[in-house]
Design a protein around this motif. Structure first.
Motif, PDB file in Angstrom:
ATOM      1  N   GLU A   1      77.036  73.577  77.424  1.00  0.00           N
ATOM      2  CA  GLU A   1      77.654  74.878  77.728  1.00  0.00           C
ATOM      3  C   GLU A   1      78.319  75.540  76.529  1.00  0.00           C
ATOM      4  OE1 GLU A   1      79.684  75.042  81.707  1.00  0.00           O
ATOM      5  OE2 GLU A   1      79.369  72.870  81.658  1.00  0.00           O
TER       6      GLU A   1
ATOM      7  N   GLN B   1      75.169  79.128  78.663  1.00  0.00           N
ATOM      8  CA  GLN B   1      74.562  77.980  79.337  1.00  0.00           C
ATOM      9  C   GLN B   1      75.478  77.559  80.469  1.00  0.00           C
ATOM     10  OE1 GLN B   1      74.212  74.224  77.155  1.00  0.00           O
ATOM     11  NE2 GLN B   1      72.237  73.830  78.121  1.00  0.00           N
TER      12      GLN B   1
ATOM     13  N   CYS C   1      62.077  79.905  75.009  1.00  0.00           N
ATOM     14  CA  CYS C   1      63.167  78.975  75.239  1.00  0.00           C
ATOM     15  C   CYS C   1      62.625  77.566  75.024  1.00  0.00           C
ATOM     16  CB  CYS C   1      63.666  79.157  76.666  1.00  0.00           C
ATOM     17  SG  CYS C   1      64.729  77.850  77.278  1.00  0.00           S
TER      18      CYS C   1
ATOM     19  N   SER D   1      63.820  73.256  75.173  1.00  0.00           N
ATOM     20  CA  SER D   1      64.862  72.299  75.532  1.00  0.00           C
ATOM     21  C   SER D   1      64.589  70.947  74.895  1.00  0.00           C
ATOM     22  CB  SER D   1      64.987  72.162  77.047  1.00  0.00           C
ATOM     23  OG  SER D   1      63.928  71.392  77.600  1.00  0.00           O
TER      24      SER D   1
ATOM     25  N   VAL E   1      69.462  73.663  74.862  1.00  0.00           N
ATOM     26  CA  VAL E   1      68.549  74.790  75.068  1.00  0.00           C
ATOM     27  C   VAL E   1      68.654  75.713  73.853  1.00  0.00           C
ATOM     28  CG1 VAL E   1      68.023  76.828  76.434  1.00  0.00           C
ATOM     29  CG2 VAL E   1      68.692  74.707  77.576  1.00  0.00           C
TER      30      VAL E   1
ATOM     31  N   SER F   1      72.776  73.117  82.832  1.00  0.00           N
ATOM     32  CA  SER F   1      71.998  73.280  81.595  1.00  0.00           C
ATOM     33  C   SER F   1      71.089  74.502  81.592  1.00  0.00           C
ATOM     34  CB  SER F   1      71.165  72.027  81.267  1.00  0.00           C
ATOM     35  OG  SER F   1      72.016  70.966  80.934  1.00  0.00           O
ATOM     36  N   ARG F   2      70.955  75.186  82.713  1.00  0.00           N
ATOM     37  CA  ARG F   2      70.186  76.428  82.701  1.00  0.00           C
ATOM     38  C   ARG F   2      70.843  77.418  81.746  1.00  0.00           C
ATOM     39  NH1 ARG F   2      69.622  81.405  85.261  1.00  0.00           N
ATOM     40  NH2 ARG F   2      71.643  81.194  86.315  1.00  0.00           N
ATOM     41  N   SER F   3      70.020  78.245  81.125  1.00  0.00           N
ATOM     42  CA  SER F   3      70.554  79.166  80.126  1.00  0.00           C
ATOM     43  C   SER F   3      70.023  80.576  80.372  1.00  0.00           C
ATOM     44  CB  SER F   3      70.150  78.707  78.719  1.00  0.00           C
ATOM     45  OG  SER F   3      70.592  79.609  77.720  1.00  0.00           O
TER      46      SER F   3
ATOM     47  N   TYR G   1      72.338  76.181  72.625  1.00  0.00           N
ATOM     48  CA  TYR G   1      73.443  75.775  73.473  1.00  0.00           C
ATOM     49  C   TYR G   1      73.314  74.301  73.815  1.00  0.00           C
ATOM     50  CZ  TYR G   1      74.857  80.567  73.991  1.00  0.00           C
ATOM     51  OH  TYR G   1      75.305  81.834  73.726  1.00  0.00           O
TER      52      TYR G   1
END
Lengths: 113, 114
Positions: free
Chosen positions: B52, B68, B91, B93, B32, B72-74, B49
């Protein structure tokens, strides 16, 4: 370090005419090259990419681009534009193995009837 | 397949406040990246990121930070907001670090600082 120059900030064109949006890059390493399009109040959408192989790359919506290593260029072309192609177009470069995209300042394509 | 989701879409904050923006990548994407887009400076890289860990950081002050999560969400955070932080925050990905397959961007969060 890498950089991208989009030579035209704005390109006006009539519907059904051909168009070329110019992009030159500089990089000290081998590169990946991209073109993105951004419609008003939207994010960026990937049009096409060059990673390796054939220097002529075909993308979505009838766009294509040619990678020219000797001229460090990656110009975007479309043989016949539509009103709906009106948007901002960004050229971007990523050094192979790096993890960031460096964008040009963008070219606004204005298609009129 | 769901795209990259950014929330909120619009935000108005006052100078001095802090703000947190969220980004959910495409399922299976582990990288991300965050970008700031302004009329004057164009698109500028903030940070990336992967798994993490922050892998790269752009030339922004320490007021800009991110993280992160294991899914994987940031999130990115901006503290002590300034008027100049008004921008569209995007953002993006990709499957792998480096984005060689091409980044997929979200629709962005438009932040206005008053």
């Amino acid at each position: 370090a890498q950089s991208v120059t989009q030579l035209d900030s704005q390109v006006p064109v009539f519907e059904e005419a051909p168009v070329e949006l110019r992009c030159n890059y500089s990089s000290s390493v081998s590169v990946y090259l991209f073109w993105y399009v951004q419609y008003p109040n939207q994010g960026l959408q990937l049009l096409l990419k060059y990673l390796s192989g054939s220097t002529l790359v075909k993308g979505i919506n009838g766009f294509e681009a040619e990678f020219n290593k000797s001229q460090t260029s990656f110009h975007l072309r479309k043989p016949s534009v539509h009103i709906s192609d009106t948007a901002e177009y960004f050229c971007a470069v990523s050094g192979a193995g790096y993890s960031t995209l460096t964008f040009g300042k963008g070219t606004m394509l204005l298609v009129s009837p | 397949k769901a795209g990259v989701t950014q929330t909120p879409r619009y935000l108005i904050k006052t100078r001095g406040q802090q703000v947190t923006l969220s980004c959910s990548p495409i399922s299976g994407h582990r990288s991300v990246s965050w970008y700031q887009q302004t009329p004057g400076q164009g698109l500028q890289f903030l940070f990336e990121y992967f798994s993490e860990t922050q892998r790269n950081k752009g030339n922004f002050p320490g007021r800009f930070s991110g993280r992160q999560f294991s899914n994987s969400r940031s999130e990115m955070n901006v503290s002590t907001l300034e008027l100049g932080d008004s921008a569209l925050y995007l953002c993006a990905s990709s499957l792998e670090q480096g984005g060689g397959d091409g980044y997929t961007f979200g629709s962005g969060t438009r932040l206005t600082v008053v």
